[in-house]
Design a protein around this motif. Structure first.
Motif, PDB file in Angstrom:
ATOM      1  N   SER A  95       2.214   1.793  37.126  1.00  0.00           N
ATOM      2  CA  SER A  95       2.891   1.631  36.013  1.00  0.00           C
ATOM      3  C   SER A  95       3.211   2.656  35.023  1.00  0.00           C
ATOM      4  CB  SER A  95       2.141   0.584  35.199  1.00  0.00           C
ATOM      5  OG  SER A  95       0.822   1.180  34.746  1.00  0.00           O
ATOM      6  N   LEU A  96       2.636   3.866  35.292  1.00  0.00           N
ATOM      7  CA  LEU A  96       2.969   5.190  34.745  1.00  0.00           C
ATOM      8  C   LEU A  96       4.208   5.388  35.406  1.00  0.00           C
ATOM      9  CD1 LEU A  96       2.397   7.291  32.690  1.00  0.00           C
ATOM     10  CD2 LEU A  96       0.863   8.311  34.361  1.00  0.00           C
TER      11      LEU A  96
ATOM     12  N   LEU B 112       4.962   7.775  22.216  1.00  0.00           N
ATOM     13  CA  LEU B 112       4.109   7.546  23.071  1.00  0.00           C
ATOM     14  C   LEU B 112       2.815   8.288  22.587  1.00  0.00           C
ATOM     15  CD1 LEU B 112       5.654   7.844  26.514  1.00  0.00           C
ATOM     16  CD2 LEU B 112       5.017   5.740  25.499  1.00  0.00           C
TER      17      LEU B 112
ATOM     18  N   PHE C  72      -1.331  11.799  30.302  1.00  0.00           N
ATOM     19  CA  PHE C  72      -1.183  10.315  29.750  1.00  0.00           C
ATOM     20  C   PHE C  72      -2.715   9.833  30.071  1.00  0.00           C
ATOM     21  CE2 PHE C  72       2.994  11.318  30.740  1.00  0.00           C
ATOM     22  CZ  PHE C  72       3.876  10.513  29.822  1.00  0.00           C
ATOM     23  N   ARG C  73      -2.666   8.498  29.082  1.00  0.00           N
ATOM     24  CA  ARG C  73      -3.822   7.978  29.235  1.00  0.00           C
ATOM     25  C   ARG C  73      -3.129   6.620  29.570  1.00  0.00           C
ATOM     26  NH1 ARG C  73      -9.043   8.139  27.823  1.00  0.00           N
ATOM     27  NH2 ARG C  73      -8.666   9.875  26.452  1.00  0.00           N
ATOM     28  N   HIS C  74      -3.276   5.934  31.124  1.00  0.00           N
ATOM     29  CA  HIS C  74      -2.431   4.849  31.307  1.00  0.00           C
ATOM     30  C   HIS C  74      -3.374   3.933  32.253  1.00  0.00           C
ATOM     31  CE1 HIS C  74       1.223   2.593  32.206  1.00  0.00           C
ATOM     32  NE2 HIS C  74       1.693   3.055  31.122  1.00  0.00           N
ATOM     33  N   GLU C  75      -3.206   2.613  32.602  1.00  0.00           N
ATOM     34  CA  GLU C  75      -3.703   1.763  33.431  1.00  0.00           C
ATOM     35  C   GLU C  75      -4.048   2.212  34.774  1.00  0.00           C
ATOM     36  OE1 GLU C  75      -0.871   0.491  31.555  1.00  0.00           O
ATOM     37  OE2 GLU C  75      -2.107  -0.020  29.858  1.00  0.00           O
TER      38      GLU C  75
ATOM     39  N   THR D 291      -0.776   6.820  24.297  1.00  0.00           N
ATOM     40  CA  THR D 291      -0.239   6.792  25.719  1.00  0.00           C
ATOM     41  C   THR D 291      -0.378   8.257  26.193  1.00  0.00           C
ATOM     42  OG1 THR D 291       0.741   4.815  25.374  1.00  0.00           O
ATOM     43  CG2 THR D 291       1.226   6.146  27.264  1.00  0.00           C
ATOM     44  N   VAL D 292       0.257   9.335  25.101  1.00  0.00           N
ATOM     45  CA  VAL D 292       0.531  10.453  25.554  1.00  0.00           C
ATOM     46  C   VAL D 292      -0.539  11.303  24.814  1.00  0.00           C
ATOM     47  CG1 VAL D 292       1.724  12.819  25.268  1.00  0.00           C
ATOM     48  CG2 VAL D 292       2.912  10.474  26.234  1.00  0.00           C
TER      49      VAL D 292
ATOM     50  N   ALA E  89       1.462   5.954  20.038  1.00  0.00           N
ATOM     51  CA  ALA E  89       0.667   4.663  20.703  1.00  0.00           C
ATOM     52  C   ALA E  89      -0.602   5.146  21.405  1.00  0.00           C
ATOM     53  CB  ALA E  89       1.639   3.983  21.696  1.00  0.00           C
TER      54      ALA E  89
ATOM     55  N   LEU F 278       6.730   3.892  33.668  1.00  0.00           N
ATOM     56  CA  LEU F 278       7.171   4.315  32.021  1.00  0.00           C
ATOM     57  C   LEU F 278       7.956   5.585  32.366  1.00  0.00           C
ATOM     58  CD1 LEU F 278       6.439   4.084  29.101  1.00  0.00           C
ATOM     59  CD2 LEU F 278       4.379   5.341  29.723  1.00  0.00           C
TER      60      LEU F 278
END
Length: 94
Positions: free
Chosen positions: A61-62, A32, A54-57, A37-38, A35, A65
């Motif tokens: 949804s996180l 992650l 985290f960078r997430h929508e 995300t982390v 990617a 995950l």
């Protein structure tokens, strides 16, 4: 994209199993990181838990995950707190 602070809480009862499964947990996190995300993660020095950024929508949804974390799948996390965070200065500020 929003940044979320995720707080894991651990108990002493799961310490041995966490140590055994830490390589798989860190491999999941490293994928992650690769990617994007982390942003960062690490345990609290007293063993009580960990902080993961985290960078997430969105939070839902996180949370989904996070259920894929090997520690989560094995029941090694006592509690999870997901909080959207708005950095205004420093490394994570936009």
């Amino acid at each position: 994209m929003p940044i979320f602070a995720v707080h894991y809480t651990y108990t002493d009862a799961t310490a041995a199993d966490r140590a055994t499964n830490r390589p798989e947990h860190r491999a999941w996190l490293n994928a992650l990181v690769d990617a994007g995300t982390v942003l960062s993660s690490g345990p609290y020095p007293d063993g009580s838990g960990a902080l993961l950024l985290f960078r997430h929508e969105d939070a839902s949804s996180l949370t989904e995950l996070l259920s894929n974390d090997p520690f989560a799948r094995l029941g090694l996390i006592e509690a999870v707190r997901v909080v959207e965070w708005l950095p205004v200065m420093g490394a994570f500020a936009e």
